[in-house]
Design a protein around this motif. Structure first.
Motif, short mmCIF file in Angstrom:
data_model
loop_
_atom_site.label_atom_id
_atom_site.label_comp_id
_atom_site.label_asym_id
_atom_site.label_seq_id
_atom_site.Cartn_x
_atom_site.Cartn_y
_atom_site.Cartn_z
N ALA A 9 0.83 -1.20 0.00
CA ALA A 9 0.00 0.00 0.00
C ALA A 9 0.86 1.26 0.00
O ALA A 9 0.58 2.22 -0.72
CB ALA A 9 -0.94 0.00 1.20
N ILE A 12 2.36 1.76 -3.43
CA ILE A 12 1.37 2.33 -4.35
C ILE A 12 1.17 3.81 -4.04
O ILE A 12 1.08 4.64 -4.95
CB ILE A 12 0.04 1.55 -4.27
CG1 ILE A 12 0.27 0.14 -4.84
CG2 ILE A 12 -1.07 2.27 -5.01
CD1 ILE A 12 -0.86 -0.82 -4.58
N HIS A 13 1.15 4.16 -2.76
CA HIS A 13 1.05 5.57 -2.39
C HIS A 13 2.22 6.36 -2.94
O HIS A 13 2.06 7.43 -3.51
CB HIS A 13 0.98 5.72 -0.86
CG HIS A 13 0.98 7.15 -0.42
ND1 HIS A 13 2.14 7.83 -0.16
CD2 HIS A 13 -0.03 8.02 -0.23
CE1 HIS A 13 1.84 9.07 0.19
NE2 HIS A 13 0.53 9.20 0.15
N LEU A 23 -6.71 4.52 -1.76
CA LEU A 23 -6.07 3.23 -1.47
C LEU A 23 -7.10 2.19 -1.05
O LEU A 23 -6.97 1.02 -1.37
CB LEU A 23 -5.01 3.38 -0.39
CG LEU A 23 -3.70 4.06 -0.80
CD1 LEU A 23 -2.82 4.29 0.42
CD2 LEU A 23 -2.97 3.25 -1.84
N ILE A 26 -8.55 0.59 -4.25
CA ILE A 26 -7.68 -0.05 -5.24
C ILE A 26 -7.87 -1.56 -5.23
O ILE A 26 -7.89 -2.19 -4.18
CB ILE A 26 -6.21 0.34 -5.01
CG1 ILE A 26 -6.03 1.81 -5.36
CG2 ILE A 26 -5.26 -0.54 -5.82
CD1 ILE A 26 -4.65 2.34 -5.14
N THR A 59 -7.05 0.24 5.70
CA THR A 59 -7.47 1.59 5.34
C THR A 59 -8.70 2.05 6.13
O THR A 59 -9.15 3.17 5.94
CB THR A 59 -7.75 1.70 3.83
OG1 THR A 59 -8.70 0.70 3.45
CG2 THR A 59 -6.47 1.54 3.02
#
Length: 81
Positions: A9, A12-13, A23, A26, A59
């Motif tokens: 994560a 990806i951020h 997020l 996704i 999240t």
């Protein structure tokens, strides 16, 4: 060291600047194989349906778990405009 799902994560951020809300949405089909490989994707993600969210648990509550991981590794988890 960050847990692999958290590391994914955060990778990806770093690559996209996606905030916690993004997020949370996704899915596996939203990420290219190159991004997955770079993040050292954990086996858990292979068990999820490609159209299911990848990070539902880390999240929640405004990303509290992910923020703790980011703080622990001194990563700035802020959205990029």
């Amino acid at each position: 060291m960050a847990y692999p799902l958290h590391a994914t994560a955060l990778t990806i951020h770093a690559a996209t600047g996606a905030d916690i809300s993004r997020l949370a949405l996704i899915r596996g089909i939203d990420i290219s194989a190159k991004e997955i490989h770079a993040a050292g994707i954990h086996g858990q993600l292979n068990d999820r349906a490609p159209d299911s969210p990848l990070f539902p648990l880390i999240t929640v509550q405004d990303g509290e778990q992910l923020r703790l991981t980011a703080t622990g590794i001194r990563y700035n988890l802020k959205p990029t405009p």
